[in-house]
Design a protein around this motif. Structure first.
Motif: not given
Length: 316
Positions: A158-172
């Motif tokens: 859940v935390k991993q999805e919150e941190m990296l999912g839904n385009g967040r990893a690419a945005a980072f």
């Protein structure tokens, strides 16, 4: 060696042309049509030294996967970037004795490490052949390394999805690239490296952890500065995906099998290079400095003399 006025003018024109502009005094010049680079085979370095135009020269090692010669690319005026002068790499802390023998054959005199302290502590200091002097020149990854370790170490899907999912990893990742332009310390480190290359008469290597982002941006700048077309420079940048693919896939599988991540594909945007990451840095350069040339001359403080030395040193 004294540089003639004609050659000086030519060098400035070619470098300016590669950056998409020309000096006010220069007439438009006919250019060589850019061609996309072909990926070289994983042949030994000595067999790759004379590949045909616009290849990527990969140096296969056991302890690093993304080590390459920056040479071999054609410039706008049909010249070629020299082999054996500048090398790019990922982390060198896991090199084997055989790898050290391979690197010793390159004649390296300086190895510039872009990693921050946390990366060095985790992965270990570089193993270098005799005669190669290490230079620590950290360029911030904007917390990428810590972000990745935190996400993986939590073992919490859940935390991993919150941190990296839904385009967040690419945005980072886009934010990491933005700091290549906005952060004054980063700019100073890139500038110092390009000046080192201009001033060096001996082979030099620079690297970060994966050899793809900080290293990729440095190489893109260098190739454009010496007159390599944008399309070709982007091809070199994207080649990291080819050379890292197998290693990165094994890492994702190990994370899944080890119970660290249910969905290790979340880290793919952190493992890859993408044109929109590069585009973010270029867009920021345009916003702040009017374009890539403004970034290089105003943001990095590179003068015409340094650009000429780069071309004289690397092209011919």
């Amino acid at each position: 060696m004294r540089i003639s006025r004609t050659r000086t003018a030519t060098g400035l024109v070619i470098s300016a042309l590669a950056l998409g502009t020309l000096p006010a005094w220069a007439a438009p010049a006919e250019t060589v049509a850019p061609t996309a680079p072909r990926h070289a085979s994983h042949a030994p370095a000595h067999q790759a030294a004379h590949h045909a135009a616009d290849t990527v020269r990969h140096i296969p090692l056991q302890g690093a996967v993304n080590v390459r010669d920056v040479g071999g690319y054609r410039t706008y005026d049909g010249e070629r970037v020299a082999y054996g002068r500048v090398f790019r790499a990922d982390a060198l802390g896991k090199l084997t004795d055989a790898d050290l023998g391979t690197l010793a054959g390159l004649g390296l005199k300086k190895v510039i490490d872009f990693r921050v302290a946390a990366e060095v502590q985790y992965d270990g200091a570089d193993r270098l052949p005799a005669g190669a002097s290490p230079v620590s020149r950290p360029i911030t990854d904007n917390g990428l390394f810590t972000q990745l370790l935190t996400a993986i170490g939590s073992k919490d899907p859940v935390k991993q999805e919150e941190m990296l999912g839904n385009g967040r990893a690419a945005a980072f990742m886009r934010e990491v690239y933005r700091t290549f332009v906005t952060d004054s310390v980063n700019r100073a480190q890139f500038a110092a490296t390009l000046r080192d290359i201009a001033d060096s008469r001996s082979p030099l290597l620079y690297h970060c952890t994966a050899g793809k982002d900080r290293t990729g941006w440095t190489t893109y700048l260098l190739l454009r500065l010496v007159g390599v077309p944008d399309r070709t420079a982007v091809g070199d940048y994207l080649a990291s995906n080819t050379y890292r693919a197998a290693y990165d896939a094994r890492l994702r599988e190990a994370l899944k099998q080890g119970g660290f991540m249910q969905n290790p594909d979340l880290i793919i945007p952190l493992q890859e290079v993408r044109t929109d990451y590069l585009g973010t840095a270029l867009d920021e350069a345009a916003k702040r400095y009017g374009g890539l040339q403004g970034y290089l001359t105003k943001g990095l403080g590179l003068d015409a003399g340094t650009i000429l030395k780069l071309r004289e040193s690397l092209v011919g």
